[in-house]
Scaffold this motif. Sequence first.
Motif, PDB file in Angstrom:
ATOM      1  N   ILE A  10       0.899  -0.514   0.396  1.00 21.11           N
ATOM      2  CA  ILE A  10      -0.487  -0.192   0.259  1.00 21.11           C
ATOM      3  C   ILE A  10       1.292   1.252  -0.315  1.00 21.11           C
ATOM      4  O   ILE A  10       1.411   1.118   0.997  1.00 21.11           O
ATOM      5  CB  ILE A  10      -1.107   0.198   1.326  1.00 21.11           C
ATOM      6  CG1 ILE A  10      -1.983  -1.260   0.828  1.00 21.11           C
ATOM      7  CG2 ILE A  10      -2.002   1.021   1.626  1.00 21.11           C
ATOM      8  CD1 ILE A  10      -2.579  -1.349   2.472  1.00 21.11           C
ATOM      9  N   ILE A  13      -3.016   6.307   1.228  1.00 16.71           N
ATOM     10  CA  ILE A  13      -4.381   6.255   1.068  1.00 16.71           C
ATOM     11  C   ILE A  13      -4.839   7.295   1.788  1.00 16.71           C
ATOM     12  O   ILE A  13      -3.880   8.731   2.675  1.00 16.71           O
ATOM     13  CB  ILE A  13      -4.621   5.372   2.665  1.00 16.71           C
ATOM     14  CG1 ILE A  13      -4.257   4.215   2.476  1.00 16.71           C
ATOM     15  CG2 ILE A  13      -5.733   5.407   3.062  1.00 16.71           C
ATOM     16  CD1 ILE A  13      -4.884   3.300   3.552  1.00 16.71           C
ATOM     17  N   THR A  15      -7.829   9.655   2.248  1.00 13.03           N
ATOM     18  CA  THR A  15     -10.017  10.097   2.917  1.00 13.03           C
ATOM     19  C   THR A  15     -10.008  11.534   2.174  1.00 13.03           C
ATOM     20  O   THR A  15      -9.290  12.159   2.522  1.00 13.03           O
ATOM     21  CB  THR A  15      -9.835  10.425   3.886  1.00 13.03           C
ATOM     22  OG1 THR A  15      -8.803   9.106   4.792  1.00 13.03           O
ATOM     23  CG2 THR A  15     -11.364  10.070   4.664  1.00 13.03           C
ATOM     24  N   PHE A 124     -13.379  -2.800   2.057  1.00 12.69           N
ATOM     25  CA  PHE A 124     -11.823  -2.528   2.128  1.00 12.69           C
ATOM     26  C   PHE A 124     -11.204  -3.769   2.046  1.00 12.69           C
ATOM     27  O   PHE A 124     -10.171  -3.497   0.394  1.00 12.69           O
ATOM     28  CB  PHE A 124     -11.416  -1.543   3.032  1.00 12.69           C
ATOM     29  CG  PHE A 124      -9.990  -0.875   3.093  1.00 12.69           C
ATOM     30  CD1 PHE A 124      -9.911  -0.069   2.054  1.00 12.69           C
ATOM     31  CD2 PHE A 124      -8.589  -1.651   3.181  1.00 12.69           C
ATOM     32  CE1 PHE A 124      -8.146   0.177   1.718  1.00 12.69           C
ATOM     33  CE2 PHE A 124      -7.726  -1.141   3.206  1.00 12.69           C
ATOM     34  CZ  PHE A 124      -7.569  -0.407   2.041  1.00 12.69           C
ATOM     35  N   LEU A 128      -9.023  -4.568  -1.259  1.00 14.34           N
ATOM     36  CA  LEU A 128      -7.733  -4.926  -1.716  1.00 14.34           C
ATOM     37  C   LEU A 128      -7.299  -5.789  -1.965  1.00 14.34           C
ATOM     38  O   LEU A 128      -6.298  -6.031  -2.502  1.00 14.34           O
ATOM     39  CB  LEU A 128      -7.418  -4.735   0.467  1.00 14.34           C
ATOM     40  CG  LEU A 128      -6.146  -4.567   0.237  1.00 14.34           C
ATOM     41  CD1 LEU A 128      -5.555  -2.872   0.120  1.00 14.34           C
ATOM     42  CD2 LEU A 128      -5.658  -4.330   2.515  1.00 14.34           C
ATOM     43  N   SER A 131      -7.403  -5.724  -5.607  1.00 12.40           N
ATOM     44  CA  SER A 131      -5.751  -4.859  -6.281  1.00 12.40           C
ATOM     45  C   SER A 131      -4.933  -5.628  -6.216  1.00 12.40           C
ATOM     46  O   SER A 131      -4.257  -5.772  -7.208  1.00 12.40           O
ATOM     47  CB  SER A 131      -6.182  -3.795  -5.384  1.00 12.40           C
ATOM     48  OG  SER A 131      -7.158  -2.981  -5.425  1.00 12.40           O
ATOM     49  N   ASN A 147     -12.872   3.315  -2.017  1.00 16.27           N
ATOM     50  CA  ASN A 147     -14.492   3.321  -1.937  1.00 16.27           C
ATOM     51  C   ASN A 147     -14.800   4.098  -0.981  1.00 16.27           C
ATOM     52  O   ASN A 147     -14.195   4.776  -0.604  1.00 16.27           O
ATOM     53  CB  ASN A 147     -13.242   2.256  -0.122  1.00 16.27           C
ATOM     54  CG  ASN A 147     -13.016   1.504  -0.221  1.00 16.27           C
ATOM     55  OD1 ASN A 147     -11.671   0.624  -0.656  1.00 16.27           O
ATOM     56  ND2 ASN A 147     -13.424   0.059  -0.348  1.00 16.27           N
ATOM     57  N   CYS A 171     -11.963   6.808   0.205  1.00 14.45           N
ATOM     58  CA  CYS A 171     -10.752   7.204   0.296  1.00 14.45           C
ATOM     59  C   CYS A 171     -10.209   5.957  -0.794  1.00 14.45           C
ATOM     60  O   CYS A 171     -11.003   5.279  -1.921  1.00 14.45           O
ATOM     61  CB  CYS A 171     -10.559   5.900   0.972  1.00 14.45           C
ATOM     62  SG  CYS A 171      -9.179   5.036   2.053  1.00 14.45           S
ATOM     63  N   THR A 173      -7.010   4.024  -1.487  1.00 18.77           N
ATOM     64  CA  THR A 173      -5.671   3.920  -1.513  1.00 18.77           C
ATOM     65  C   THR A 173      -4.916   3.231  -3.426  1.00 18.77           C
ATOM     66  O   THR A 173      -5.226   2.329  -3.574  1.00 18.77           O
ATOM     67  CB  THR A 173      -5.774   2.095  -0.905  1.00 18.77           C
ATOM     68  OG1 THR A 173      -6.652   2.614   0.022  1.00 18.77           O
ATOM     69  CG2 THR A 173      -5.051   2.035  -0.654  1.00 18.77           C
ATOM     70  N   VAL A 175      -2.435   1.517  -4.177  1.00 16.74           N
ATOM     71  CA  VAL A 175      -1.836  -0.267  -4.572  1.00 16.74           C
ATOM     72  C   VAL A 175      -0.255  -0.744  -5.380  1.00 16.74           C
ATOM     73  O   VAL A 175      -1.435  -0.650  -6.417  1.00 16.74           O
ATOM     74  CB  VAL A 175      -2.034  -1.293  -3.746  1.00 16.74           C
ATOM     75  CG1 VAL A 175      -1.584  -2.710  -3.612  1.00 16.74           C
ATOM     76  CG2 VAL A 175      -3.708  -0.974  -3.354  1.00 16.74           C
TER      77      VAL A 175
END
Length: 181
Positions: A10, A13, A15, A124, A128, A131, A147, A171, A173, A175
């Motif tokens: 990750i 992140i 938000t 999430f 994840l 991903s 998300n 959110c 993220t 990756v």
Amino acid sequence: MNFSFSGKRIAGILTVLPANERSFMDDMKNFDVPEEKSLKLKKVMGYDRHRIVTGEDCASDLAVHGFRHLFDKGLVKPDELDALVVITQSPDHFIPPTSNVIQGRLNLPHDVLCMDIVQGCAGFVVGLIQSFMMLEQASIKKVALVNADVLSRKVSPRDKNSFPLIGDAACITIVEKSGDR
């Protein structure tokens, strides 16, 4: 079920929260229950505020706002993204998928793999895992997992059981593959 992944990480992140903040005490006025019972619910929940969009904002608006911030700060470049996974219970439309709406609004490359998954609380983790599985492909080096939900339009403000629990947010993220094995 146990999953194990290596050579992936990750990278960051972000938000995104709407500016409109509502207090539980304000919402409580819509509930047909004694104040003492409402205050007990507030204590059990452990928070007294939630964020709600205004106007016509939807999940893609929150995500696009976040991506523009990432792009403007140089934290991610649009042409670095190979896949976009969107997890939501509140898609913008039935068709087209929200991931494609985001792709188009951001002018992401046409070959970005776009996928929407309808999922709630476990979203999430599900996103994840998806991903990380995409990163198993040689051609995919970086995935943006989004998300996002705008549930405030799906739950009545008079619903004392659900409305205090929901909020609108996104959110993002990032990756990516890493050299670690």
